[in-house]
Design an enzyme around this catalytic site. Structure first.
Site, PDB file in Angstrom:
ATOM      1  CB  SER A 121      -0.873   0.077   1.242  1.00  0.00           C
ATOM      2  OG  SER A 121      -1.710  -0.976   1.383  1.00  0.00           O
ATOM      3  CG  HIS A 142      -3.042  -0.913  -3.859  1.00  0.00           C
ATOM      4  ND1 HIS A 142      -4.170  -0.127  -3.496  1.00  0.00           N
ATOM      5  CD2 HIS A 142      -2.685  -1.384  -2.391  1.00  0.00           C
ATOM      6  CE1 HIS A 142      -4.085   0.164  -2.158  1.00  0.00           C
ATOM      7  NE2 HIS A 142      -3.310  -0.585  -1.544  1.00  0.00           N
ATOM      8  CD  GLU A 154      -4.930   2.398  -6.324  1.00  0.00           C
ATOM      9  OE1 GLU A 154      -4.527   3.863  -6.578  1.00  0.00           O
ATOM     10  OE2 GLU A 154      -4.928   2.176  -5.342  1.00  0.00           O
ATOM     11  CG  ASN A 192      -4.739   3.650   0.435  1.00  0.00           C
ATOM     12  OD1 ASN A 192      -5.718   3.725   0.712  1.00  0.00           O
ATOM     13  ND2 ASN A 192      -3.769   2.681   0.527  1.00  0.00           N
TER      14      ASN A 192
HETATM   15  N1  NAD Z   1      -5.763  -4.402   4.896  1.00  0.00           N
HETATM   16  C1  NAD Z   1      -6.159  -3.479   3.805  1.00  0.00           C
HETATM   17  O1  NAD Z   1      -6.907  -3.106   3.750  1.00  0.00           O
HETATM   18  C2  NAD Z   1      -4.937  -3.582   2.633  1.00  0.00           C
HETATM   19  C3  NAD Z   1      -5.443  -3.049   1.355  1.00  0.00           C
HETATM   20  C4  NAD Z   1      -4.516  -3.097   0.249  1.00  0.00           C
HETATM   21  C5  NAD Z   1      -3.324  -3.649   0.529  1.00  0.00           C
HETATM   22  N2  NAD Z   1      -2.781  -4.013   1.838  1.00  0.00           N
HETATM   23  C6  NAD Z   1      -1.732  -4.383   1.882  1.00  0.00           C
HETATM   24  O2  NAD Z   1      -1.349  -5.775   1.872  1.00  0.00           O
HETATM   25  C7  NAD Z   1      -0.377  -6.483   2.447  1.00  0.00           C
HETATM   26  C8  NAD Z   1      -0.928  -7.297   3.684  1.00  0.00           C
HETATM   27  O3  NAD Z   1      -1.930  -6.532   4.519  1.00  0.00           O
HETATM   28  P1  NAD Z   1      -2.895  -7.483   5.236  1.00  0.00           P
HETATM   29  O4  NAD Z   1      -3.903  -6.504   5.638  1.00  0.00           O
HETATM   30  O5  NAD Z   1      -3.502  -8.663   4.721  1.00  0.00           O
HETATM   31  O6  NAD Z   1      -1.863  -7.836   6.634  1.00  0.00           O
HETATM   32  P2  NAD Z   1      -2.398  -9.010   7.470  1.00  0.00           P
HETATM   33  O7  NAD Z   1      -1.535  -8.673   8.875  1.00  0.00           O
HETATM   34  O8  NAD Z   1      -3.797  -9.230   7.646  1.00  0.00           O
HETATM   35  O9  NAD Z   1      -1.579 -10.399   6.966  1.00  0.00           O
HETATM   36  C9  NAD Z   1      -0.291 -10.355   6.595  1.00  0.00           C
HETATM   37  C10 NAD Z   1       0.005 -11.968   6.825  1.00  0.00           C
HETATM   38  O10 NAD Z   1       1.273 -12.208   6.165  1.00  0.00           O
HETATM   39  C11 NAD Z   1       1.890 -13.261   6.939  1.00  0.00           C
HETATM   40  N3  NAD Z   1       3.551 -13.151   7.038  1.00  0.00           N
HETATM   41  C12 NAD Z   1       4.419 -12.442   7.545  1.00  0.00           C
HETATM   42  N4  NAD Z   1       5.481 -12.682   7.205  1.00  0.00           N
HETATM   43  C13 NAD Z   1       5.545 -13.632   6.214  1.00  0.00           C
HETATM   44  C14 NAD Z   1       6.489 -14.331   5.583  1.00  0.00           C
HETATM   45  N5  NAD Z   1       7.676 -14.110   5.829  1.00  0.00           N
HETATM   46  N6  NAD Z   1       6.180 -15.542   4.669  1.00  0.00           N
HETATM   47  C15 NAD Z   1       4.884 -15.468   4.614  1.00  0.00           C
HETATM   48  N7  NAD Z   1       3.587 -14.959   5.274  1.00  0.00           N
HETATM   49  C16 NAD Z   1       4.164 -14.058   6.001  1.00  0.00           C
HETATM   50  C17 NAD Z   1       1.289 -13.162   8.231  1.00  0.00           C
HETATM   51  O11 NAD Z   1       1.675 -14.331   9.121  1.00  0.00           O
HETATM   52  C18 NAD Z   1      -0.136 -12.538   7.918  1.00  0.00           C
HETATM   53  O12 NAD Z   1      -1.115 -13.779   8.040  1.00  0.00           O
HETATM   54  C19 NAD Z   1       0.345  -5.256   3.121  1.00  0.00           C
HETATM   55  O13 NAD Z   1       1.537  -4.799   2.120  1.00  0.00           O
HETATM   56  C20 NAD Z   1      -0.747  -4.178   3.121  1.00  0.00           C
HETATM   57  O14 NAD Z   1      -0.308  -2.812   3.120  1.00  0.00           O
HETATM   58  C21 NAD Z   1      -3.369  -3.978   2.977  1.00  0.00           C
END
Ligand code: NAD
Length: 292
Positions: A121, A142, A154, A192
């Site tokens: 993000s 994204h 995106e 965002n």
């Molecule tokens: N939450 C949102 O609304 C949103 C929207 C768009 C983009 N994002 C982006 O998506 C990504 C994930 O966000 P999220 O909200 O799903 O996070 P989250 O915390 O819900 O999930 C992240 C997952 O990654 C896993 N993880 C950590 N290290 C790891 C590794 N080395 N190998 C494999 N898995 C690993 C964790 O165990 C966890 O299950 C981030 O980059 C975030 O910025 C989030």
């Protein structure tokens, strides 16, 4: 890249990873959901199954297609299982070193032609791509949350993204039924830049006692036509993620409208992160990440 069924790996089984895996499995791709944490992986798989079951119940997916989507999905904690992947979509924690390292490790596991997508993000696609020996294959994709419901993705190229990788990405997203909007590799991409300040304003209004959570959500639904109110959405996003994204954008853009209101810090400190902990702005019996 043609529309034949592919093998797709999704790295990270959290909110976004399980949503993106749902999209892939529903499209019939052999989908490998990878996480380092067993419990998170299981919750991610349960979330996909729960979403598919609900879609069948609501008549949005026929039972056979739903079963096909569930059969197409498998979970793993071994990176070596990803060797046959055509596309890798990275959705792990928002940590530059972690994302770079994963892409670097995958270089030695997957084929030369495998596409690397990052769902970051706030980090630079170019920065993440620098972890790979083939930065030309890395593209920012994204997804909007919840990924199975929102059409927009995106698409941001890094400085070294190759034309073939960009084109293949647009084609692939289109085959998933997604709408791509191309953006530059800049903090917050397009959405965002306005969504985070707007969500901050809604939280600040709540904290100032302007109205209740339900009333502000209802006002948004009845006025500007969003598909869900800000607090329902923030409960899916996760307050920890909102805080992190808002702070990262604030640090990079130095614009106070990105700075999260104090209520965010209090909710994170209390562990009231949203659906993933069973309580955020609302309370939930079921901690699957979305869709139930
Ligand atoms: N939450 C949102 O609304 C949103 C929207 C768009 C983009 N994002 C982006 O998506 C990504 C994930 O966000 P999220 O909200 O799903 O996070 P989250 O915390 O819900 O999930 C992240 C997952 O990654 C896993 N993880 C950590 N290290 C790891 C590794 N080395 N190998 C494999 N898995 C690993 C964790 O165990 C966890 O299950 C981030 O980059 C975030 O910025 C989030």
């Amino acid at each position: 890249m043609s529309n034949e069924k592919k093998t797709v790996a999704v790295l990270g089984a959290g909110t976004m990873g399980s949503g993106i895996a749902t999209v892939m499995a529903r499209a019939g791709h052999r989908t490998l959901l990878f996480d380092i944490d067993d419990a998170n992986l299981q919750r991610g798989v349960d979330t996909v199954h729960g979403f598919v079951d609900k879609s069948i119940k609501l008549g949005k997916l026929d039972a056979e297609a739903g079963q096909g989507a569930k059969d197409a999905l498998s979970g793993t904690t071994a990176l070596s299982d990803l060797s046959a992947c055509d596309v890798v979509v990275e959705a792990v924690f928002e940590d530059l070193a972690l994302k770079k390292d994963l892409f670097g490790e995958l270089d030695g596991i997957v084929s030369e032609s495998t596409l690397f997508h990052t769902n970051t993000s706030t980090l630079s696609v170019t920065g993440i791509a620098s972890g790979s020996t083939k930065p030309e294959r890395v593209v920012g994709t994204h997804y909007c949350n919840p990924a199975p419901l929102m059409k927009l993705v995106e698409v941001a190229d890094g400085r070294h993204t190759a034309e073939w990788a960009h084109k293949a990405t647009i084609e692939f997203l289109s085959s998933l039924g997604k709408t791509s909007v191309v953006t530059k590799d800049r903090p917050g991409f397009i959405v965002n830049r306005f969504l985070i300040p707007w969500e901050n304003s809604c939280i600040a209004a709540l904290d100032a006692g302007v109205a209740t959570t339900e009333e502000i959500d209802a006002a948004v639904l009845g006025s500007i036509g969003h598909p869900m109110g800000p607090f329902r959405l923030l409960d899916i996003v996760g307050m920890d993620i909102h805080q992190q994204v808002a702070m990262r954008l604030y640090e990079q853009l130095r614009d106070p409208k990105f700075f999260p209101p104090p209520m965010v810090e209090r909710m994170v400190a209390a562990g009231d992160l949203g659906r993933k902990t069973g309580r955020g702005f609302y309370e939930y019996d079921d901690t699957r990440l979305f869709g139930s």
